[in-house]
Design a protein around this motif. Structure first.
Motif, PDB file in Angstrom:
ATOM      1  N   THR A  63      -3.370   5.022   5.499  1.00 57.93           N
ATOM      2  CA  THR A  63      -2.172   4.786   4.693  1.00 57.93           C
ATOM      3  C   THR A  63      -0.904   5.185   5.427  1.00 57.93           C
ATOM      4  O   THR A  63      -0.942   5.826   6.481  1.00 57.93           O
ATOM      5  N   LYS A  64       0.202   4.815   4.811  1.00 60.02           N
ATOM      6  CA  LYS A  64       1.519   5.172   5.348  1.00 60.02           C
ATOM      7  C   LYS A  64       1.682   6.675   5.289  1.00 60.02           C
ATOM      8  O   LYS A  64       1.407   7.311   4.281  1.00 60.02           O
ATOM      9  N   ALA A  65       2.105   7.256   6.392  1.00 55.36           N
ATOM     10  CA  ALA A  65       2.256   8.713   6.461  1.00 55.36           C
ATOM     11  C   ALA A  65       3.365   9.187   5.543  1.00 55.36           C
ATOM     12  O   ALA A  65       4.327   8.495   5.312  1.00 55.36           O
TER      13      ALA A  65
ATOM     14  N   PRO B  84       1.236  -7.754   7.392  1.00 59.09           N
ATOM     15  CA  PRO B  84       2.488  -8.501   7.472  1.00 59.09           C
ATOM     16  C   PRO B  84       3.153  -8.637   6.100  1.00 59.09           C
ATOM     17  O   PRO B  84       2.480  -8.838   5.090  1.00 59.09           O
ATOM     18  N   VAL B  85       4.480  -8.496   6.082  1.00 60.17           N
ATOM     19  CA  VAL B  85       5.325  -8.558   4.891  1.00 60.17           C
ATOM     20  C   VAL B  85       5.153  -7.313   4.015  1.00 60.17           C
ATOM     21  O   VAL B  85       6.123  -6.749   3.518  1.00 60.17           O
ATOM     22  N   ILE B  86       3.940  -6.837   3.840  1.00 59.86           N
ATOM     23  CA  ILE B  86       3.647  -5.752   2.891  1.00 59.86           C
ATOM     24  C   ILE B  86       3.778  -4.370   3.519  1.00 59.86           C
ATOM     25  O   ILE B  86       4.292  -3.439   2.902  1.00 59.86           O
ATOM     26  N   GLY B  87       3.341  -4.206   4.749  1.00 58.54           N
ATOM     27  CA  GLY B  87       3.330  -2.899   5.389  1.00 58.54           C
ATOM     28  C   GLY B  87       2.031  -2.157   5.127  1.00 58.54           C
ATOM     29  O   GLY B  87       1.097  -2.686   4.530  1.00 58.54           O
ATOM     30  N   LYS B  88       1.963  -0.903   5.552  1.00 59.26           N
ATOM     31  CA  LYS B  88       0.770  -0.095   5.305  1.00 59.26           C
ATOM     32  C   LYS B  88       0.664   0.254   3.821  1.00 59.26           C
ATOM     33  O   LYS B  88       1.679   0.513   3.167  1.00 59.26           O
ATOM     34  N   PRO B  89      -0.552   0.295   3.288  1.00 55.59           N
ATOM     35  CA  PRO B  89      -0.690   0.786   1.911  1.00 55.59           C
ATOM     36  C   PRO B  89      -0.271   2.247   1.845  1.00 55.59           C
ATOM     37  O   PRO B  89      -0.393   3.002   2.824  1.00 55.59           O
ATOM     38  N   THR B  90       0.241   2.655   0.690  1.00 54.30           N
ATOM     39  CA  THR B  90       0.687   4.035   0.519  1.00 54.30           C
ATOM     40  C   THR B  90      -0.376   4.905  -0.158  1.00 54.30           C
ATOM     41  O   THR B  90      -0.202   6.112  -0.278  1.00 54.30           O
ATOM     42  N   GLY B  91      -1.462   4.294  -0.584  1.00 52.53           N
ATOM     43  CA  GLY B  91      -2.525   5.014  -1.287  1.00 52.53           C
ATOM     44  C   GLY B  91      -3.322   4.015  -2.101  1.00 52.53           C
ATOM     45  O   GLY B  91      -3.375   2.832  -1.778  1.00 52.53           O
TER      46      GLY B  91
ATOM     47  N   ALA C 273      -8.125  -4.159   5.616  1.00 48.12           N
ATOM     48  CA  ALA C 273      -7.438  -2.878   5.835  1.00 48.12           C
ATOM     49  C   ALA C 273      -8.194  -2.088   6.881  1.00 48.12           C
ATOM     50  O   ALA C 273      -9.341  -2.409   7.231  1.00 48.12           O
ATOM     51  N   LEU C 274      -7.549  -1.038   7.361  1.00 47.34           N
ATOM     52  CA  LEU C 274      -8.240  -0.070   8.201  1.00 47.34           C
ATOM     53  C   LEU C 274      -8.650   1.118   7.341  1.00 47.34           C
ATOM     54  O   LEU C 274      -7.886   1.571   6.476  1.00 47.34           O
ATOM     55  N   VAL C 275      -9.857   1.639   7.586  1.00 46.32           N
ATOM     56  CA  VAL C 275     -10.369   2.795   6.858  1.00 46.32           C
ATOM     57  C   VAL C 275     -11.008   3.760   7.838  1.00 46.32           C
ATOM     58  O   VAL C 275     -11.353   3.388   8.958  1.00 46.32           O
ATOM     59  N   THR C 276     -11.158   4.995   7.415  1.00 45.72           N
ATOM     60  CA  THR C 276     -11.822   6.009   8.241  1.00 45.72           C
ATOM     61  C   THR C 276     -12.904   6.707   7.429  1.00 45.72           C
ATOM     62  O   THR C 276     -12.837   6.761   6.195  1.00 45.72           O
ATOM     63  N   ASP C 277     -13.886   7.271   8.153  1.00 46.65           N
ATOM     64  CA  ASP C 277     -14.899   8.062   7.470  1.00 46.65           C
ATOM     65  C   ASP C 277     -14.593   9.541   7.641  1.00 46.65           C
ATOM     66  O   ASP C 277     -13.553   9.926   8.195  1.00 46.65           O
TER      67      ASP C 277
END
Length: 331
Positions: A329-331, A218-225, A137-141
């Motif tokens: 996450t998904k906006a 892919p297939v799943i999309g961005k996590p929502t949380g 996943a992508l994460v931010t600080d």
């Protein structure tokens, strides 16, 4: 196994009342009743299965209504309200999202730009070692810096690499070339101890160029949380080796011993997952995959190990806390 006739009758009753394009059986039932069909585009399926509450299975057979999204009663008309029971049988409303035909996704072992979460990544020990794991996943600080999230053993070679080490997409095992394929640099890895219990196998690598990566899985999309895993929830993942797979959580507080190159390492409070079908939920190279609940889209764990038929994951909350980052996450 065939469903009891009473449940089949109740199923067709609901299909006839709420869904367009009803089956011949359901249409015949509707013709015999005084009700008119009120097709609701939010209702996309009716089945017979086990009724579930928020966190667990109940053992109670029910008629299950599949909806794209659960809506509060205040937003529904009288005709749109799904009954709590029908013909004396319980009705369960299940949010499934939209069912879509699954076209072949990207090949996660190829060079991809922007590189999506779920694809091949790895390091270079410069000793002839070739390896690859999964960009989870992508994460931010807190300062907004962007990182790839994966396992310590995928990004930091089980504590062998120092901060600043190059991370490549794809990993060298999949044809990645150090001269052109670096997309990140190792920033932080949670040290794994051989004495006592560990909480996570996790690391982050700072992205060099934001346009080279994507949070879309892919297939799943961005996590929502994110959310805590609980027993029996349905999950899915996309990883470097087995691509898209689905499973369910069997255990949520496991103490397990895992074999690494550096020795046997113990982890506590871990998640255990089993495949929903005869396919493996994961295999070697899937380490680092983000495990996401269906259909909420919320991340529950970070895949780090597996055995015969079972997969292990660190709770995502523990991973993010240890690394002091947040999911993109998904906006």
């Amino acid at each position: 196994m065939s469903a009891h006739p009473d449940f089949l009758h109740a199923k067709f009753n609901l299909v006839a009342r709420f869904m367009s394009g009803a089956s011949a059986t359901a249409s015949a039932m509707l013709a015999k009743s005084s009700r008119s069909v009120s097709p609701d585009p939010n209702i996309i399926g009716v089945a017979i299965g086990e009724k579930n509450n928020e966190e667990d299975a109940t053992g109670v057979t029910s008629v299950r209504m599949f909806v794209k999204k659960k809506l509060p009663k205040s937003q529904l008309s009288k005709k749109q309200l799904i009954p709590a029971s029908i013909e004396g049988l319980p009705v369960d409303v299940v949010q499934t999202g939209t069912f879509k035909a699954r076209a072949a996704p990207v090949n996660p072992q190829k060079r991809i730009r922007p590189a999506p979460a779920g694809c091949s990544v790895g390091y270079d020990l410069e000793d002839g070692t070739v390896m690859a794991g999964t960009f989870g996943a992508l994460v931010t600080d807190s300062k907004g810096r962007l990182y790839i999230l994966s396992n310590n053993h995928v990004l930091a070679a089980e504590d062998a690499l120092k901060a600043g080490a190059a991370i490549f997409q794809p990993g060298l095992l999949d044809g990645g070339k150090p001269s052109r394929d670096q997309i990140a640099k190792l920033t932080k890895a949670i040290k794994m101890k051989t004495a006592g219990a560990n909480a996570v196998d996790a690391a982050i690598a700072e992205v060099l160029k934001k346009s080279d990566v994507s949070a879309e899985i892919p297939v799943i999309g961005k996590p929502t949380g994110k959310r805590d895993a609980v027993r029996n929830i349905i999950v899915h993942k996309f990883g470097r080796t087995t691509s898209y797979t689905t499973g369910y959580v069997t255990d949520t507080d496991a103490l397990v011993q895992v074999e690494y190159d550096k020795g046997t390492i113990t982890f506590d409070e871990q998640i255990v997952i089993h495949s929903l079908d005869r396919k493996k939920f994961s295999d070697g190279g899937d380490s680092g995959s983000l495990i996401v609940e269906k259909p909420t889209g919320k991340a529950v764990g970070l895949l780090f190990a597996g055995g015969t038929g079972y997969t292990l994951a660190n709770p995502i909350g523990a991973v993010l806390k240890a690394l002091k980052v947040q999911l993109v996450t998904k906006a």
